[in-house]
Write a protein that holds these residues in place. Structure first.
Motif, PDB file in Angstrom:
ATOM      1  N   PRO A 327       0.801  -1.225   0.000  1.00  0.00           N
ATOM      2  CA  PRO A 327       0.000   0.000   0.000  1.00  0.00           C
ATOM      3  C   PRO A 327       0.833   1.274   0.000  1.00  0.00           C
ATOM      4  N   ARG A 328       1.996   1.252   0.660  1.00  0.00           N
ATOM      5  CA  ARG A 328       2.810   2.467   0.715  1.00  0.00           C
ATOM      6  C   ARG A 328       3.390   2.837  -0.642  1.00  0.00           C
ATOM      7  N   ASP A 329       3.399   1.892  -1.585  1.00  0.00           N
ATOM      8  CA  ASP A 329       3.846   2.198  -2.944  1.00  0.00           C
ATOM      9  C   ASP A 329       2.803   3.005  -3.713  1.00  0.00           C
ATOM     10  N   PHE A 330       1.627   3.141  -3.139  1.00  0.00           N
ATOM     11  CA  PHE A 330       0.539   3.878  -3.794  1.00  0.00           C
ATOM     12  C   PHE A 330      -0.047   4.879  -2.800  1.00  0.00           C
ATOM     13  N   ASP A 331       0.807   5.781  -2.336  1.00  0.00           N
ATOM     14  CA  ASP A 331       0.441   6.765  -1.319  1.00  0.00           C
ATOM     15  C   ASP A 331      -0.180   7.984  -2.005  1.00  0.00           C
ATOM     16  N   TYR A 332      -1.402   7.818  -2.471  1.00  0.00           N
ATOM     17  CA  TYR A 332      -2.046   8.878  -3.250  1.00  0.00           C
ATOM     18  C   TYR A 332      -2.275  10.141  -2.417  1.00  0.00           C
ATOM     19  N   THR A 333      -2.513   9.997  -1.135  1.00  0.00           N
ATOM     20  CA  THR A 333      -2.715  11.170  -0.278  1.00  0.00           C
ATOM     21  C   THR A 333      -1.473  12.048  -0.278  1.00  0.00           C
ATOM     22  N   ALA A 334      -0.303  11.441  -0.096  1.00  0.00           N
ATOM     23  CA  ALA A 334       0.948  12.202  -0.105  1.00  0.00           C
ATOM     24  C   ALA A 334       1.211  12.795  -1.484  1.00  0.00           C
ATOM     25  N   GLU A 335       0.924  12.027  -2.524  1.00  0.00           N
ATOM     26  CA  GLU A 335       1.129  12.541  -3.887  1.00  0.00           C
ATOM     27  C   GLU A 335       0.275  13.792  -4.122  1.00  0.00           C
ATOM     28  N   ASP A 336      -1.002  13.734  -3.738  1.00  0.00           N
ATOM     29  CA  ASP A 336      -1.893  14.865  -3.975  1.00  0.00           C
ATOM     30  C   ASP A 336      -1.460  16.091  -3.176  1.00  0.00           C
ATOM     31  N   ARG A 337      -0.992  15.881  -1.950  1.00  0.00           N
ATOM     32  CA  ARG A 337      -0.517  17.016  -1.149  1.00  0.00           C
ATOM     33  C   ARG A 337       0.727  17.642  -1.781  1.00  0.00           C
ATOM     34  N   LEU A 338       1.613  16.809  -2.299  1.00  0.00           N
ATOM     35  CA  LEU A 338       2.806  17.337  -2.952  1.00  0.00           C
ATOM     36  C   LEU A 338       2.443  18.096  -4.224  1.00  0.00           C
ATOM     37  N   LEU A 339       1.513  17.575  -4.997  1.00  0.00           N
ATOM     38  CA  LEU A 339       1.076  18.257  -6.222  1.00  0.00           C
ATOM     39  C   LEU A 339       0.453  19.616  -5.904  1.00  0.00           C
ATOM     40  N   ALA A 340      -0.365  19.659  -4.869  1.00  0.00           N
ATOM     41  CA  ALA A 340      -1.001  20.927  -4.485  1.00  0.00           C
ATOM     42  C   ALA A 340       0.060  21.935  -4.036  1.00  0.00           C
ATOM     43  N   TYR A 341       1.034  21.464  -3.266  1.00  0.00           N
ATOM     44  CA  TYR A 341       2.105  22.358  -2.827  1.00  0.00           C
ATOM     45  C   TYR A 341       2.896  22.867  -4.030  1.00  0.00           C
ATOM     46  N   TRP A 342       3.210  22.004  -4.967  1.00  0.00           N
ATOM     47  CA  TRP A 342       3.994  22.407  -6.139  1.00  0.00           C
ATOM     48  C   TRP A 342       3.235  23.415  -6.998  1.00  0.00           C
ATOM     49  N   ASP A 343       1.932  23.261  -7.094  1.00  0.00           N
ATOM     50  CA  ASP A 343       1.124  24.241  -7.829  1.00  0.00           C
ATOM     51  C   ASP A 343       1.268  25.632  -7.198  1.00  0.00           C
ATOM     52  N   ARG A 344       1.274  25.681  -5.875  1.00  0.00           N
ATOM     53  CA  ARG A 344       1.423  26.972  -5.191  1.00  0.00           C
ATOM     54  C   ARG A 344       2.814  27.552  -5.424  1.00  0.00           C
ATOM     55  N   VAL A 345       3.835  26.696  -5.381  1.00  0.00           N
ATOM     56  CA  VAL A 345       5.202  27.160  -5.619  1.00  0.00           C
ATOM     57  C   VAL A 345       5.326  27.745  -7.022  1.00  0.00           C
ATOM     58  N   CYS A 346       4.801  27.021  -8.005  1.00  0.00           N
ATOM     59  CA  CYS A 346       4.923  27.484  -9.393  1.00  0.00           C
ATOM     60  C   CYS A 346       4.140  28.773  -9.610  1.00  0.00           C
ATOM     61  N   ALA A 347       2.982  28.892  -8.954  1.00  0.00           N
ATOM     62  CA  ALA A 347       2.171  30.100  -9.117  1.00  0.00           C
ATOM     63  C   ALA A 347       2.878  31.325  -8.569  1.00  0.00           C
ATOM     64  N   ASP A 348       3.682  31.159  -7.522  1.00  0.00           N
ATOM     65  CA  ASP A 348       4.371  32.293  -6.884  1.00  0.00           C
ATOM     66  C   ASP A 348       5.787  32.479  -7.395  1.00  0.00           C
ATOM     67  N   ALA A 349       6.252  31.646  -8.298  1.00  0.00           N
ATOM     68  CA  ALA A 349       7.637  31.723  -8.754  1.00  0.00           C
ATOM     69  C   ALA A 349       7.851  32.978  -9.597  1.00  0.00           C
TER      70      ALA A 349
END
Length: 374
Positions: A327-349
């Motif tokens: 199950p830890r190989d498919f940690d979709y919760t962590a993936e989605d949180r990282l994607l959301a964070y990266w969207d914010r980083v790119c928006a403010d870059a």
């Protein structure tokens, strides 16, 4: 009739190696624990036992002899010791993680072996034993015990693979995951080998015991793909496309579950993982091509499609036990949180600097008019 002992045989390359031996007229015996049985090998003689211990090997094999032994499983140095003088040829299957990564690509048979300090974290205890086994097998050749060859596998893909990496992609397609997080834009090259291609190399070694004796050969497809291309090919076999998002290791460390396939860094050099360094691990099959006449038995792209079809029909267990995906190989919760964070980083870059275009470095004098030109 010529005889062959195949130790193991029920994982990715077993059916292919048995096919290579059948084509050469061998009477084949399979020696394994009997935990997994394949219909394609049901007509062969099976010895069910434990090829990991000297006592059980001696009891299971008795005093029998074989012309060729191919050891894909078990404690190979014990098998080599037990079969001294009882087999004419001994082919030992090893793995690419024993090869020390030197600057540049590809990885060659002549490269030094890896150190424990820099080796993969998943092999810290086993790495010295694997290297020792290779050396003992080749030493047996030097002593004249038998003609011995070491064949190193990279990741071998196909039906019956013990840990199918393709399931990383297949499950995410089935779960309709749209975004796939890459690191280094997925451009790193890694060695892979289709199971029939690995088996073909073993067959060529069997054909030429004198030429192959005392040698090491690397198994690898002649055409290799970057991580991103490989993901695209597996997904395309299911009619699916991901949207790729490149997030650097400085944001998400290598081997952390917020990025797909993080667990595969278990098998990469720990010194690189700790440093967040993405390194090509391209494997060369040039030596096998030159010395043994190796050529791929199957096209990688076609075999990827067959591999995907097999795992769709026979999904692997995803329980995290015995080295399997979990199950830890498919940690979709962590993936989605990282994607959301990266969207914010790119928006403010900020957008810094300006477009830079460099002119051609050579002069191009204007063309002179010739007499008679209009």
């Amino acid at each position: 009739m010529k005889t062959a002992l195949l130790v193991g045989g029920t994982a990715a390359t077993g059916v292919g190696i048995a096919g290579e031996l059948r084509a050469r007229g061998f009477d084949i015996t399979i020696y394994h624990r009997g935990t997994h049985e394949l219909d394609a090998l049901a007509d062969l003689e099976h010895i069910h036992g434990d090829p990991h211990h000297e006592a059980s090997i001696a009891q299971d094999l008795g005093t029998r002899q074989w012309d060729v032994t191919i050891a894909t499983y078990g404690r190979i140095r014990y098998l080599a010791k037990a079969l001294r003088g009882r087999t004419g040829q001994f082919v030992s299957i090893s793995g690419m993680p024993v090869v020390g990564m030197v600057p540049g690509v590809p990885a060659l048979e002549s490269h030094p072996t890896e150190t424990v300090e820099q080796g993969p974290i998943g092999l810290k205890g086993l790495l010295p034993r694997i290297i020792e086994t290779e050396r003992e097998v080749l030493a047996a050749h030097t002593r004249g015990d038998f003609a011995a060859t070491v064949v190193r596998y990279p990741y071998v893909y196909g039906p019956h693979s013990i840990v199918p990496m393709e399931w990383h992609v297949i499950k995410r397609v089935l779960d309709r995951r749209r975004d796939w997080i890459l690191q280094g834009d997925g451009l790193a090259l890694g060695g892979r080998c289709a199971s029939p291609n690995a088996a073909r190399l073993v067959g060529l070694v069997v054909d030429r015991p004198l030429a192959a004796g005392g040698e090491i050969y690397h198994a690898a497809d002649s055409r290799q793909y970057s991580q991103r291309e490989w993901i695209e090919m597996v997904a395309a076999a299911m009619g699916y496309r991901f949207r790729f998002v490149d997030i650097p290791p400085a944001i998400s460390p290598l081997g952390w579950s917020a990025v797909p396939m993080a667990g595969e860094y278990t098998w990469k050099q720990s010194v690189d993982v700790d440093a967040g360094r993405l390194r090509h691990q391209l494997v060369s099959n040039e030596k096998a091509r030159i010395e043994l006449g190796y050529a791929d038995a199957v096209e990688p792209a076609l075999w990827i499609g067959k591999t995907v079809a097999h795992w769709l029909a026979f999904p692997p267990m995803v329980d995290g036990k015995d080295g399997r995906l979990g199950p830890r190989d498919f940690d979709y919760t962590a993936e989605d949180r990282l994607l959301a964070y990266w969207d914010r980083v790119c928006a403010d870059a900020p957008r810094l600097g300006e477009p830079l275009v460099r002119s051609h470095p050579y002069d191009h004098p204007p063309q002179k008019a010739h007499r008679g030109d209009a």
